[in-house]
Design a protein around this motif. Structure first.
Motif, PDB file in Angstrom:
ATOM      1  N   GLN A  46      -8.204 -12.428   0.703  1.00  0.00           N
ATOM      2  CA  GLN A  46      -7.102 -11.169   0.469  1.00  0.00           C
ATOM      3  C   GLN A  46      -5.895 -11.710  -0.576  1.00  0.00           C
ATOM      4  O   GLN A  46      -5.262 -12.786   0.055  1.00  0.00           O
ATOM      5  N   ILE A  47      -5.895 -10.986  -1.566  1.00  0.00           N
ATOM      6  CA  ILE A  47      -4.831 -11.226  -2.521  1.00  0.00           C
ATOM      7  C   ILE A  47      -3.679 -10.280  -2.120  1.00  0.00           C
ATOM      8  O   ILE A  47      -3.753  -8.858  -2.076  1.00  0.00           O
ATOM      9  N   PRO A  48      -2.378 -10.733  -1.856  1.00  0.00           N
ATOM     10  CA  PRO A  48      -1.412  -9.667  -1.712  1.00  0.00           C
ATOM     11  C   PRO A  48      -1.394  -8.655  -2.727  1.00  0.00           C
ATOM     12  O   PRO A  48      -1.478  -9.010  -3.788  1.00  0.00           O
ATOM     13  N   ALA A  49      -1.174  -7.660  -2.386  1.00  0.00           N
ATOM     14  CA  ALA A  49      -0.925  -6.346  -3.094  1.00  0.00           C
ATOM     15  C   ALA A  49       0.105  -6.445  -4.288  1.00  0.00           C
ATOM     16  O   ALA A  49      -0.117  -6.133  -5.474  1.00  0.00           O
ATOM     17  N   GLN A  50       1.151  -7.294  -3.829  1.00  0.00           N
ATOM     18  CA  GLN A  50       2.269  -7.300  -5.048  1.00  0.00           C
ATOM     19  C   GLN A  50       1.767  -8.239  -6.145  1.00  0.00           C
ATOM     20  O   GLN A  50       2.343  -7.908  -7.227  1.00  0.00           O
ATOM     21  N   ASP A  51       1.036  -9.352  -5.735  1.00  0.00           N
ATOM     22  CA  ASP A  51       0.292 -10.033  -6.827  1.00  0.00           C
ATOM     23  C   ASP A  51      -0.518  -9.359  -7.742  1.00  0.00           C
ATOM     24  O   ASP A  51      -0.530  -9.709  -9.068  1.00  0.00           O
ATOM     25  N   ILE A  52      -1.298  -8.430  -7.284  1.00  0.00           N
ATOM     26  CA  ILE A  52      -2.137  -7.673  -8.132  1.00  0.00           C
ATOM     27  C   ILE A  52      -1.488  -6.737  -8.919  1.00  0.00           C
ATOM     28  O   ILE A  52      -1.932  -6.800 -10.149  1.00  0.00           O
ATOM     29  N   ARG A  53      -0.430  -6.205  -8.465  1.00  0.00           N
ATOM     30  CA  ARG A  53       0.346  -5.179  -9.192  1.00  0.00           C
ATOM     31  C   ARG A  53       1.105  -6.144 -10.272  1.00  0.00           C
ATOM     32  O   ARG A  53       1.235  -5.811 -11.436  1.00  0.00           O
ATOM     33  N   ALA A  54       1.700  -7.266  -9.914  1.00  0.00           N
ATOM     34  CA  ALA A  54       2.418  -8.285 -10.894  1.00  0.00           C
ATOM     35  C   ALA A  54       1.598  -8.527 -11.908  1.00  0.00           C
ATOM     36  O   ALA A  54       1.885  -8.695 -13.204  1.00  0.00           O
ATOM     37  N   ALA A  55       0.267  -8.625 -11.773  1.00  0.00           N
ATOM     38  CA  ALA A  55      -0.671  -9.150 -12.675  1.00  0.00           C
ATOM     39  C   ALA A  55      -1.113  -8.076 -13.696  1.00  0.00           C
ATOM     40  O   ALA A  55      -1.847  -8.316 -14.432  1.00  0.00           O
ATOM     41  N   GLY A  56      -0.758  -6.798 -13.301  1.00  0.00           N
ATOM     42  CA  GLY A  56      -1.043  -5.620 -14.290  1.00  0.00           C
ATOM     43  C   GLY A  56      -2.345  -4.873 -13.903  1.00  0.00           C
ATOM     44  O   GLY A  56      -2.667  -4.293 -14.799  1.00  0.00           O
ATOM     45  N   HIS A  57      -2.960  -5.234 -12.649  1.00  0.00           N
ATOM     46  CA  HIS A  57      -4.091  -4.351 -12.384  1.00  0.00           C
ATOM     47  C   HIS A  57      -3.905  -3.067 -11.345  1.00  0.00           C
ATOM     48  O   HIS A  57      -2.978  -3.062 -10.828  1.00  0.00           O
ATOM     49  N   SER A  58      -4.936  -2.275 -11.422  1.00  0.00           N
ATOM     50  CA  SER A  58      -4.581  -0.937 -11.110  1.00  0.00           C
ATOM     51  C   SER A  58      -5.193  -1.156  -9.402  1.00  0.00           C
ATOM     52  O   SER A  58      -4.838  -0.123  -8.891  1.00  0.00           O
TER      53      SER A  58
END
Length: 255
Positions: A46-58
């Motif tokens: 599982q990838i932390p949500a904040q890392d997904i947002r920081a990478a610019g993904h929706s």
């Protein structure tokens, strides 16, 4: 052109559902535009949500299936706490089922016939709902191989019919190259998106000869392989998918 209040609310919900960088603008942009939002898919953990947002993904396309024998993928299946973390961060979730794999420790799911489709649909729906998945949201079932029309007719089609018998056509989607996406649409075994002209087809770049099916809602543009690594998000490599429709099957549009 005037729109009804109901349509206005639907469009607003769609824009909100594609939360993330430039998502509101993307909801109004042509499907193939550079501004289209992206979802990532991954299995290792599982990838932390904040890392997904920081990478610019929706958001994410996440598994509603378990790990194959001999493997232990941390992102299979999606869990309720993780789904809540993603949702709280404004990220969307789309469900995918894949247990077996060509050459793996379990055979490709689509080879298991009607009865296999029944079993896979029951497992996928149970894991989807346990994690808080939308009651009318689709699950994209994987055909992760370059199959021909005979393999579709003899193997994959009965499997999809088995899936349909459990969750219905409208909640059934496909992950595949362009040809199985087209066959699934023609044979009526996948449902329709709320976006006009689109169906529950998540098309991979593999086996697609550079073409994109006009009915697809998602397109797997970057595929992580040993020879062509995907981008790193949260410390692991991921696949990247372009969102081609306002309604790509995300949970929060299908409560």
């Amino acid at each position: 052109m005037s729109i009804t209040r109901r349509d206005a609310l639907r469009y607003a919900a769609a824009a909100s559902a594609l939360a993330g960088l430039n998502a509101a603008a993307a909801a109004l942009a042509p499907a193939a535009s550079a501004a289209a939002p992206t979802l990532i898919d991954f299995a290792m953990r599982q990838i932390p949500a904040q890392d997904i947002r920081a990478a610019g993904h929706s958001g994410v396309i996440n598994y509603v299936s378990t790990s194959r024998p001999g493997s232990n993928f941390g992102a299979k299946p999606i869990t309720l706490p993780y789904a809540k973390q993603l949702t709280a961060a404004g990220l969307v979730i789309v469900s995918n089922y894949q247990y077996g794999k060509p050459g793996g420790t379990a055979p490709s799911d689509f080879t298991r016939g009607f009865a296999g489709g029944v079993a896979d649909a029951r497992t996928g729906w149970a894991l989807h709902t346990a994690a808080g998945g939308g009651k009318s949201a689709p699950i994209f079932f994987s055909v992760d191989d370059d199959i021909d029309r005979q393999a579709w007719n003899d193997l994959a089609l009965p499997w999809f019919r088995g899936i349909n018998s459990v969750i219905g056509v409208q909640r059934t989607g496909i992950y595949a190259g362009i040809r199985p996406c087209q066959w699934a649409t023609a044979d009526g075994v996948i449902g329709r998106s709320g976006t006009p002209g689109r169906v529950w087809a998540w098309q991979t770049r593999s086996w697609s000869n550079g073409q994109i099916y006009p009915g697809a809602v998602l397109y797997q543009r970057i595929i992580d392989t040993a020879s062509n690594p995907g981008p790193i998000v949260g410390g692991i490599r991921v696949d990247v998918n372009d969102v081609l429709a306002q309604d790509c099957g995300q949970w929060n549009l299908h409560p």
